[in-house]
Design an enzyme around this catalytic site. Sequence first.
Site, mmCIF file in Angstrom:
data_model
loop_
_atom_site.group_PDB
_atom_site.id
_atom_site.type_symbol
_atom_site.label_atom_id
_atom_site.label_comp_id
_atom_site.label_asym_id
_atom_site.label_seq_id
_atom_site.Cartn_x
_atom_site.Cartn_y
_atom_site.Cartn_z
ATOM 1 N N GLY A 60 0.813 -1.215 0.172
ATOM 2 C CA GLY A 60 0.041 0.044 0.218
ATOM 3 C C GLY A 60 0.669 1.378 0.313
ATOM 4 O O GLY A 60 0.510 2.349 -0.544
ATOM 5 N N ASP A 118 10.520 -6.865 -2.800
ATOM 6 C CA ASP A 118 9.127 -7.624 -2.074
ATOM 7 C C ASP A 118 9.240 -9.115 -2.104
ATOM 8 O O ASP A 118 9.937 -9.582 -3.422
ATOM 9 C CB ASP A 118 8.144 -7.152 -2.739
ATOM 10 N N LYS A 129 5.280 -8.877 -7.121
ATOM 11 C CA LYS A 129 4.944 -7.568 -6.786
ATOM 12 C C LYS A 129 5.926 -6.588 -7.467
ATOM 13 O O LYS A 129 5.644 -5.707 -8.199
ATOM 14 C CB LYS A 129 4.870 -7.208 -5.481
ATOM 15 N N CYS A 172 17.845 4.868 16.217
ATOM 16 C CA CYS A 172 17.572 4.067 15.207
ATOM 17 C C CYS A 172 16.373 3.318 15.747
ATOM 18 O O CYS A 172 16.010 3.558 16.575
ATOM 19 C CB CYS A 172 18.774 3.165 14.993
ATOM 20 N N CYS A 176 16.808 1.477 18.890
ATOM 21 C CA CYS A 176 17.024 2.438 20.142
ATOM 22 C C CYS A 176 15.812 2.457 20.996
ATOM 23 O O CYS A 176 16.152 2.503 22.306
ATOM 24 C CB CYS A 176 17.521 4.042 19.585
ATOM 25 N N CYS A 182 -1.013 -0.009 14.682
ATOM 26 C CA CYS A 182 -0.035 -0.764 13.991
ATOM 27 C C CYS A 182 1.051 -1.207 14.861
ATOM 28 O O CYS A 182 1.970 -0.595 15.513
ATOM 29 C CB CYS A 182 0.599 0.339 13.086
HETATM 30 P P1 ATP Z 1 -2.017 -5.706 3.550
HETATM 31 O O1 ATP Z 1 -0.926 -6.144 4.555
HETATM 32 O O2 ATP Z 1 -2.863 -4.543 4.192
HETATM 33 O O3 ATP Z 1 -2.860 -6.901 3.342
HETATM 34 P P2 ATP Z 1 -0.173 -5.554 1.486
HETATM 35 O O4 ATP Z 1 -0.021 -7.057 1.421
HETATM 36 O O5 ATP Z 1 -0.164 -4.662 0.303
HETATM 37 O O6 ATP Z 1 -1.611 -5.212 2.304
HETATM 38 P P3 ATP Z 1 1.302 -3.813 2.869
HETATM 39 O O7 ATP Z 1 1.459 -3.695 4.372
HETATM 40 O O8 ATP Z 1 0.684 -2.821 2.111
HETATM 41 O O9 ATP Z 1 1.152 -5.151 2.283
HETATM 42 O O10 ATP Z 1 2.898 -3.876 2.358
HETATM 43 C C1 ATP Z 1 3.862 -4.472 2.880
HETATM 44 C C2 ATP Z 1 4.720 -5.132 1.749
HETATM 45 O O11 ATP Z 1 6.044 -5.466 2.456
HETATM 46 C C3 ATP Z 1 3.888 -6.345 1.209
HETATM 47 O O12 ATP Z 1 3.883 -6.290 -0.094
HETATM 48 C C4 ATP Z 1 5.045 -7.478 1.756
HETATM 49 O O13 ATP Z 1 4.874 -8.564 0.870
HETATM 50 C C5 ATP Z 1 6.282 -6.751 1.947
HETATM 51 N N1 ATP Z 1 6.987 -7.526 2.850
HETATM 52 C C6 ATP Z 1 7.029 -7.345 4.377
HETATM 53 N N2 ATP Z 1 7.984 -8.225 4.821
HETATM 54 C C7 ATP Z 1 8.954 -8.305 3.872
HETATM 55 C C8 ATP Z 1 10.307 -9.010 3.880
HETATM 56 N N3 ATP Z 1 10.579 -9.510 5.016
HETATM 57 N N4 ATP Z 1 10.902 -8.974 2.682
HETATM 58 C C9 ATP Z 1 10.449 -8.313 1.351
HETATM 59 N N5 ATP Z 1 9.109 -7.739 1.554
HETATM 60 C C10 ATP Z 1 8.389 -7.830 2.693
HETATM 61 ZN ZN ZN Z 2 20.139 2.235 18.120
#
Ligand code: ATP
Ligand code: ZN
Length: 270
Positions: free
Chosen positions: A46, A67, A90, A192, A195, A216
């Site tokens: 998103g 991703d 993606k 960071c 931290c 969140c």
């Molecule tokens: P939602 O979680 O609300 O269903 P979404 O699947 O689009 O929506 P977002 O929270 O909008 O997810 O976006 C987070 C993105 O980060 C996702 O596309 C997820 O695949 C990616 N992501 C999360 N953790 C990792 C990781 N360790 N390595 C690579 N990509 C990651």
């Molecule tokens: Zn730190």
Amino acid sequence: SKVKDMSAEVVDSNPYSRLMALQRMGIVKNYESIREFSVAIVGIGGVGSVAAEMLTRCGIGRLLLYDYDKVELANMNRLFFRPEQVGMTKTDAAVQTLSDINPDVVLESYTMNITTVQGFDTFMSSLKNKSFRPNKEGSGVDLVLSCVDNYEARMAVNQACNELNQTWMESGVSEDAVSGHIQLLIPGETACFACAPPLVVASGVDERTLKREGVCAASLPTTMGYNSLKDFFPTMEMKPNTQCSNVACLERQKEFLHVKPARDAAARAK
Ligand code: ATP
Ligand code: ZN
């Protein structure tokens, strides 16, 4: 020949009009330099997909996209991905769409999990690669945007950026999508991600069990500032923690102690 000249003109007019838009916004003076800049975006969901599209439309030089997920029908209520892209990774789908929007951007697709040993390795080496701008100082990118949805991935970005002394930005959106936070992290200079541990770590619960309306869980509760319904956007500055558990953070903090006096003096002289 004449035909060649014409096509060269069409290609050139494209980035020029993008730069005009940036100039008109009047936010940055050196808007032309955007073509020299590389931005790494971790998580093309998103937040990440929209950030990638905006940077592409502004004429950014290079985007590195990370991703591990594929486009699903469930993602269609969000912007950016198209129904015919269901099943594609993606990052590949994003490269397809972004190169249609602006063919001048150098796009790199990394389909992987940045928290695995191999994924983190590839993440690090891709950030270090300087072939786009060989004489750039520091790492091979100018900014890293963390647009992920979990704590583990944020900690991996934090680790990489602390090791590389790389400025990055962290983002989080609440479950109800009404509030969120943005955090700028400059290694050694600001706190960071390790931290000040977020709610989920401080309270020792599993983030998957902690789903509360408007919260969140994976983000810092203290920086969960923005509320779109009240249009309230508080800001604060967080100093690094001298007891931080991240070794690279402590190293950057030590380095910054040497840099800071000279920088403050230069600022005063201005
Ligand atoms: P939602 O979680 O609300 O269903 P979404 O699947 O689009 O929506 P977002 O929270 O909008 O997810 O976006 C987070 C993105 O980060 C996702 O596309 C997820 O695949 C990616 N992501 C999360 N953790 C990792 C990781 N360790 N390595 C690579 N990509 C990651
Ligand atoms: Zn730190």
